[in-house]
Design an enzyme around this catalytic site. Structure first.
Site, PDB file in Angstrom:
ATOM      1  N   ASP A 160       0.838  -1.203   0.000  1.00 40.99           N
ATOM      2  CA  ASP A 160       0.000   0.000   0.000  1.00 40.99           C
ATOM      3  C   ASP A 160       0.874   1.254   0.000  1.00 40.99           C
ATOM      4  O   ASP A 160       2.113   1.174   0.001  1.00 40.99           O
ATOM      5  CB  ASP A 160      -0.906  -0.025   1.244  1.00 40.99           C
ATOM      6  CG  ASP A 160      -2.349   0.313   0.913  1.00 40.99           C
ATOM      7  OD1 ASP A 160      -2.573   1.184   0.049  1.00 40.99           O
ATOM      8  OD2 ASP A 160      -3.251  -0.281   1.522  1.00 40.99           O
ATOM      9  N   GLU A 202      -1.268   1.168  -4.853  1.00 41.33           N
ATOM     10  CA  GLU A 202      -1.375   2.621  -4.906  1.00 41.33           C
ATOM     11  C   GLU A 202      -2.651   2.931  -5.674  1.00 41.33           C
ATOM     12  O   GLU A 202      -2.798   2.549  -6.828  1.00 41.33           O
ATOM     13  CB  GLU A 202      -0.155   3.222  -5.603  1.00 41.33           C
ATOM     14  CG  GLU A 202       0.147   4.660  -5.223  1.00 41.33           C
ATOM     15  CD  GLU A 202      -0.887   5.652  -5.744  1.00 41.33           C
ATOM     16  OE1 GLU A 202      -1.256   6.565  -5.000  1.00 41.33           O
ATOM     17  OE2 GLU A 202      -1.312   5.510  -6.902  1.00 41.33           O
ATOM     18  N   GLY A 204      -4.215   5.795  -6.579  1.00 44.46           N
ATOM     19  CA  GLY A 204      -4.435   7.028  -7.304  1.00 44.46           C
ATOM     20  C   GLY A 204      -4.388   8.280  -6.447  1.00 44.46           C
ATOM     21  O   GLY A 204      -4.721   9.371  -6.923  1.00 44.46           O
ATOM     22  N   ASP A 225     -10.889   1.631  -3.031  1.00 49.69           N
ATOM     23  CA  ASP A 225     -11.352   0.362  -2.483  1.00 49.69           C
ATOM     24  C   ASP A 225     -12.755  -0.003  -2.957  1.00 49.69           C
ATOM     25  O   ASP A 225     -13.635   0.856  -3.113  1.00 49.69           O
ATOM     26  CB  ASP A 225     -11.377   0.419  -0.961  1.00 49.69           C
ATOM     27  CG  ASP A 225      -9.990   0.476  -0.359  1.00 49.69           C
ATOM     28  OD1 ASP A 225      -9.005   0.300  -1.105  1.00 49.69           O
ATOM     29  OD2 ASP A 225      -9.884   0.720   0.854  1.00 49.69           O
TER      30      ASP A 225
END
Length: 716
Positions: A160, A202, A204, A225
């Protein structure tokens, strides 16, 4: 929800890909670890931070016993919250000993012994993404952490990009953080021989284009998500379907994990979810509790025909052959054997007939085409058109293969649909309905008989015999009915109607069938003096119903504690005087979470969440007993709680009673409404006047509705 596609997709249907900078295959991460999209499981969607060693071990066992491993699922992935908040004196990540008492390496051994692989989560920033500051990220520790993961025999890392320094919140810095871990993983593999799939997460936040990732990760998130609701799933489809030029072996667009089985969508919607992800060559990472999944969920997740489409070695992502602007989709995915996978999808809220042709799918002319239905696992033939009548949010999937010679022994593809029945039909209403049969084949369909399946209490008056002697090739036939809807038997009912058509043909004797199923949601409006209010996220819609003395609420909500003040309520404005008693029976509760709450609520103004004082709730939960919560400091937020566990199973049905005497409240529960047990007696200083009083529910899931049913609600 908008029916329009993003600008990029709209342009891609009209402008050559080269002009969009997407032509030709994207450069892939050259590690050979994801020749097809990864398949597996991740704990986050169903459990959040509630991951531990036992859950992972039991899930690995369930993947074997359920047939998921044999269907192709390989990765058992641990998400956030697995480590202690801080590193040790040597700067190493430390698994939480309370959650993982035997460590990650031993857990990897358990998983590997079952023919599976272990994945883990980490972050490119200072801390991970979980609430409260998270756990230690890998920024500045990339090589150290990569070597630790390799030593633990981890096979997959989801990486992440949260909690990065202010000067790193830009495109170049984000890419550099991922390149650092990519290179660290390559060095760890060279040193140890342990290979690790690299999943870029990642989403955006810093404007990195998806085209940056193929040379960095084996897969990369293309959207924010997913949530377990239909609107969010479709929104993600709109974003991800435009990126087909980036996908291929070892480089996969990742529209996020599957929500199949988590309860926020219907099985019809989950089937569409799974089929669309397979059509888009997406990673298939299950996100539900595999230990307790329903037969319907298992059937979806282990559908080998659709898994074969997703895992096809050509590695093409399906593309829209119709633009979807009206919510009617046809997507085509080239397959290695020269066939095409096609998914027809009805995004809209009403049944729709959707068609495409072999030419639109990209297939050459042929005498006819074999259609392999990827849900029923049966084969029919088509002269070149593929038609289906789909319910709201429904889909159909086929593998379409040109025939080398006429398919004389194969029944024609017949679609059956029902139109005229929509949401909102009142009891006793007569509705004209039409059954339509369409024959896409080269040969006629003979002696078609129609079986109409209706909810209990409904009646059908056919306007002609329910037998069609022949449906000619490329033709259609219709049957008219007058349907009489029964009065609803419960508030907010969802009822199912279906049609099955059985037919024969010229050169075969067996019976072939076509089916259509539609769900109808019927309103039972809440009547005065009762009012309704929903304090929920704008992405979800609450529903309320009343039938006599019974009420139903479908509402989401992260919680009602502290600043998380989200709920749906049916209430009486200023119905709670300075002295009085409110009583209700919670008849049913959908257990979205161990802390889902349903029960009684009192507040100065229930339409002012987060600020209105005098706030008290008395609720039953699926696994945490009966809870009395109140606002002790008068700031309009619940900050205090008293709990009690009934001697019987603390689930519904259960009676709740809240007694008020000025600023004093007493919460009680009962199994029968006659013998009462006190949870607590409390003081709420800000409860100074008459207050709103009602029944409420909060699903304890911000984006997913939960349903609760109530009866015998009284205020004395």
């Amino acid at each position: 929800m908008s029916r329009r596609l993003p600008v990029l997709l709209a342009l891609s249907l009209l402008v050559p890909a080269a002009l969009l900078g997407l032509s030709g295959p994207a450069a892939a991460l050259d590690n050979g670890l994801a020749s097809t999209p990864p398949m597996g499981w991740n704990d986050w969607n169903a459990f959040g931070c509630g991951v531990d060693e036992q859950l992972v071990e039991q899930t690995a066992d369930a993947m074997v016993s359920s047939g998921m491993r044999d269907a192709g699922y390989r990765y058992v992935n641990i998400d956030d919250c697995w480590a202690l908040p801080n590193r040790d004196a040597a700067g190493e990540l430390v698994p939480d000993p309370a959650k993982f008492p035997h460590g990650i390496a031993a857990l990897a051994d358990h998983v590997h012994a079952r023919g599976l692989k272990l994945g883990i989560y980490q972050d490119a920033g200072v801390h991970t993404c979980s609430k409260g500051g998270g756990f230690s990220g890998s920024l500045g520790h990339e090589r150290q952490d990569a070597m630790r993961f390799a030593a633990w025999h981890v096979d997959y890392i989801k990486y992440d990009d949260c909690n990065v320094p202010a000067d790193g919140q830009n495109v170049d810095s984000s890419i550099a953080r991922y390149v650092a871990m990519r290179d660290a993983l390559a060095e760890a593999t060279a040193a140890t021989g342990q290979t690790i799939v690299f999943s870029v997460c990642e989403k955006g936040d810093y404007g990195v284009p998806n085209s940056a990732w193929p040379g960095i990760g084996n897969l990369w998130r293309t959207t924010y998500d997913i949530h377990d609701n239909y609107g969010r799933m479709v929104w993600i489809l709109h974003q991800n379907v435009a990126l087909a030029d980036l996908a291929g072996p070892n480089r996969w667009n990742d529209p996020d994990m599957l929500e199949v089985g988590n309860g926020g969508m219907t099985d019809v919607e989950y089937r569409s979810h799974f089929a669309l992800w397979a059509e888009m060559a997406a990673p298939l990472i299950a996100g539900t509790d595999l230990r307790t999944m329903s037969p319907a969920t298992r059937e979806i997740l282990t559908n080998r025909d659709l898994i074969a489409v997703d895992q096809d070695p050509l590695g093409a992502q399906g593309r829209p052959v119709t633009d979807g602007a009206d919510g009617h989709w046809a997507l085509s995915k080239p397959l290695a054997d020269g066939s095409r996978a096609v998914t027809l999808f009805n995004e809209t809220d009403a049944p729709a007939t959707i068609s495409t042709t072999a030419a639109q799918l990209g297939l050459a002319p042929s005498v006819d085409y074999q259609l392999r239905d990827l849900w029923t696992h049966t084969t029919t033939e088509s002269a070149g058109t593929i038609t289906d009548t789909l319910p709201a949010h429904g889909s159909a999937s086929y593998r379409v293969t040109p025939s080398r010679w006429p398919s004389v022994g194969t029944p024609p593809h017949v679609a059956v649909g029902l139109t005229g029945v929509t949401d909102g039909i009142a009891g006793g209403t007569t509705v004209p309905a039409t059954v339509t049969l369409v024959n896409d084949g080269r040969l006629p369909a003979l002696f078609a008989t129609v079986d109409l399946r209706l909810p209990d209490g409904w009646a059908a008056q056919p306007q002609q015999p329910a037998v069609v002697p022949a449906i000619p090739p490329g033709g259609s036939r219709t049957l008219a009915y007058q349907l009489v809807a029964a009065a609803p038997a419960a508030p907010l009912p969802t009822e199912r109607l279906g049609v099955t058509a059985a037919y024969h043909g010229v050169f075969w004797t067996r019976t072939n069938t076509a089916t259509f199923t539609q769900e109808v949601r019927r309103p039972t409006p809440v009547q005065p003096p009762y009012r309704t209010f929903a304090a929920v996220d704008p992405s979800v819609t609450a529903r309320f119903g009343q039938l006599g003395g019974r009420f139903a609420i479908e509402a989401a909500g992260s919680d009602v504690s502290g600043a998380n003040d989200q709920y749906g309520t049916v209430y009486l404005a200023k119905g709670a005087a300075q002295q009085g008693v409110a009583t209700v029976r919670v008849a049913a509760q959908q257990a979205r979470n161990a802390a889902t709450k349903s029960g009684l609520v009192v507040r100065a103004d229930l339409t002012r969440p987060g600020s209105s004082p005098g706030y008290v709730t008395l609720a039953v939960t699926p696994a945490k007993g009966v809870q009395l919560q109140w606002d002790a400091d008068g700031n309009g937020q619940l900050d205090s709680v008293a709990s009690a566990t009934p001697p019987w199973s603390p689930s519904t049905p259960i009676w709740l009673r809240l007694t008020r005497n000025g600023t004093s409240f007493t919460g009680q529960y009962s199994a029968d409404g006659g013998t009462w047990t006190t949870v607590a007696a409390i003081t709420v200083p800000a409860a100074t006047g008459s207050e709103d009083v009602g029944v409420f529910t909060t699903s304890h899931s911000k984006y997913v509705n939960g349903r609760s049913d109530f009866d015998s609600f009284t205020v004395d």
